[in-house]
Scaffold this active site. Structure first.
Site, PDB file in Angstrom:
ATOM      1  N   HIS A 199      15.448  61.894  45.006  1.00  0.00           N
ATOM      2  CA  HIS A 199      16.661  61.258  44.485  1.00  0.00           C
ATOM      3  C   HIS A 199      17.290  60.278  45.469  1.00  0.00           C
ATOM      4  CE1 HIS A 199      18.706  64.338  46.918  1.00  0.00           C
ATOM      5  NE2 HIS A 199      19.817  63.635  46.778  1.00  0.00           N
ATOM      6  N   ASP A 200      17.091  60.465  46.767  1.00  0.00           N
ATOM      7  CA  ASP A 200      17.680  59.588  47.786  1.00  0.00           C
ATOM      8  C   ASP A 200      16.682  58.617  48.397  1.00  0.00           C
ATOM      9  OD1 ASP A 200      20.380  60.144  47.749  1.00  0.00           O
ATOM     10  OD2 ASP A 200      20.284  61.690  49.302  1.00  0.00           O
ATOM     11  N   LYS A 203      17.550  55.201  50.044  1.00  0.00           N
ATOM     12  CA  LYS A 203      18.169  55.052  51.365  1.00  0.00           C
ATOM     13  C   LYS A 203      17.240  54.345  52.348  1.00  0.00           C
ATOM     14  CE  LYS A 203      21.515  58.844  51.205  1.00  0.00           C
ATOM     15  NZ  LYS A 203      21.965  60.122  51.814  1.00  0.00           N
ATOM     16  N   HIS A 228      21.848  52.423  47.111  1.00  0.00           N
ATOM     17  CA  HIS A 228      20.606  53.195  47.219  1.00  0.00           C
ATOM     18  C   HIS A 228      20.096  53.770  45.898  1.00  0.00           C
ATOM     19  CE1 HIS A 228      23.121  56.910  47.509  1.00  0.00           C
ATOM     20  NE2 HIS A 228      22.034  57.534  47.107  1.00  0.00           N
ATOM     21  N   HIS A 252      21.902  59.829  39.808  1.00  0.00           N
ATOM     22  CA  HIS A 252      22.406  61.085  40.370  1.00  0.00           C
ATOM     23  C   HIS A 252      23.836  60.961  40.899  1.00  0.00           C
ATOM     24  CE1 HIS A 252      20.855  59.183  44.095  1.00  0.00           C
ATOM     25  NE2 HIS A 252      21.694  59.981  44.757  1.00  0.00           N
ATOM     26  N   HIS A 253      24.362  59.724  40.991  1.00  0.00           N
ATOM     27  CA  HIS A 253      25.763  59.548  41.376  1.00  0.00           C
ATOM     28  C   HIS A 253      26.644  59.145  40.186  1.00  0.00           C
ATOM     29  CE1 HIS A 253      25.738  60.291  45.641  1.00  0.00           C
ATOM     30  NE2 HIS A 253      24.703  59.477  45.827  1.00  0.00           N
ATOM     31  N   ASP A 281      23.368  68.048  44.198  1.00  0.00           N
ATOM     32  CA  ASP A 281      23.614  67.120  45.306  1.00  0.00           C
ATOM     33  C   ASP A 281      25.024  67.309  45.870  1.00  0.00           C
ATOM     34  OD1 ASP A 281      23.008  64.928  47.015  1.00  0.00           O
ATOM     35  OD2 ASP A 281      24.065  63.570  45.656  1.00  0.00           O
TER      36      ASP A 281
END
Length: 335
Positions: A199-200, A203, A228, A252-253, A281
């Site tokens: 998910h990240d 970055k 990101h 996811h954010h 998260d």
């Protein structure tokens, strides 16, 4: 298969005068005609009294014609005797007519006095079975390679961020715990795990000075950090074999009330996997040490998750996360 053969040998045969056949009263048409197993009733001399439709296809025979075992299969006298005695053959037999290599098993049928009056023979396509096994091995190898690649990429992301080591792994762990309680099957849980691990990934495209800054970010730095999810979804968009992995990174954010980023998605318009990852998260963010604060107390974390129901979080997945928290009586689920 041996149990199935014994079952057929015990229940599915009917003796009539000097011959016997597979009883159509005791076996359903589905088992008899649609099973991918050739079923043949042989008399005590090895002649075929009856067979199912798959036997006709596999061996190239007609139910109305008379055949002996040796006319159906290229077998030696020793193999013939073993079959007629209901003994397992270690080797395959070749069908005389179709040239298909077959696995053979047989069960001797006996009357109430223990005398043999024939054999139930079952044959399967050995070539097809081997191909299925090869395909299964290939699938397992591919899954293993995919698993290794996902975990390797996840560790690459974490190597870039010195303050959140283990974050992706923990988010995947918490996401799977939510998915299990929600009722996901094994395949869906694996997809969820992969999406959470990656998910990240976006970055990678954010400057190291921002990623590893000790302390809070400025508004300008936070604006860069917020890129990101889009970067991650673009990186993962080519991975079609893992459903939702790209949207897991992109959304996811997002927040349930539509105030998240980058697309201000709302409610169930946000993918289900993304809504699960969002809760996991946030939970890990609160239960991990940061350069500017220590891991929060469990009760504080619980209240924050509860406060976010219907706002930041999907109500269903937030409540499941609360169940996970309540079950963690020794507060083990933290960095």
């Amino acid at each position: 298969m041996g149990v199935a053969i014994a079952f057929i040998g015990t229940l599915f045969l009917t003796k009539k005068e000097n011959t016997f056949s597979i009883s159509r009263e005791n076996i359903s048409d589905v088992i008899y005609n649609e099973a991918r197993i050739a079923i043949l009733a042989l008399d005590s001399n090895g002649n075929v009294d009856s067979c199912n439709q798959y036997a006709q296809k596999l061996l190239g025979v007609n139910e109305d014609e008379q055949y002996s075992l040796t006319e159906l299969f290229d077998c030696s006298e020793e193999q013939f005797e073993r079959i007629m005695n209901g003994k397992k053959l270690a080797e395959h037999l070749l069908s005389v007519k179709t040239k298909i290599s077959c696995n053979i098993q047989a069960v001797v049928s006996r009357d109430v006095y223990g005398d043999s009056y024939g054999v139930v023979l079952m044959a399967t396509d050995a070539t097809a079975e081997e191909k299925v096994m090869e395909q299964q091995i290939l699938i397992e190898k591919t899954e293993h390679i995919s698993d290794q690649l996902v975990h390797t990429l996840s560790k690459t992301i974490e190597a870039k961020d010195q303050y959140t080591k283990g974050h992706s792994t923990r988010v995947a762990q918490y996401s799977v715990m939510i998915g299990e309680r929600y009722g996901y099957d094994k395949q869906k849980l694996k997809q969820l795990e992969y999406a959470a691990l990656l998910h990240d990934v976006g970055k990678i495209g954010v400057a190291d000075t921002i990623i590893n800054k000790p302390g809070r970010l400025t508004d300008e730095e936070f604006a860069e950090m917020k890129k990101h999810p889009v970067i991650g979804s673009e990186i993962l968009s080519e991975i079609s074999e893992i459903p939702d992995v790209a949207v897991g990174a992109r959304w996811h954010h997002e927040k349930y009330d539509g105030t998240g980023y980058p697309d201000q998605m709302k409610g169930e318009d946000i993918s289900e996997i993304s809504r699960i990852i969002a809760v996991a998260d946030a939970y890990d963010a609160m239960t991990s040490n940061r350069s500017y604060r220590d891991c929060l107390d469990q009760e504080v974390v619980r209240k924050e998750i509860e406060r976010g129901i219907g706002k930041q979080f999907d109500p269903e997945f937030a409540r499941i996360m609360l169940e996970v928290i309540d079950a963690d009586t020794e507060y083990r689920l933290h960095e």
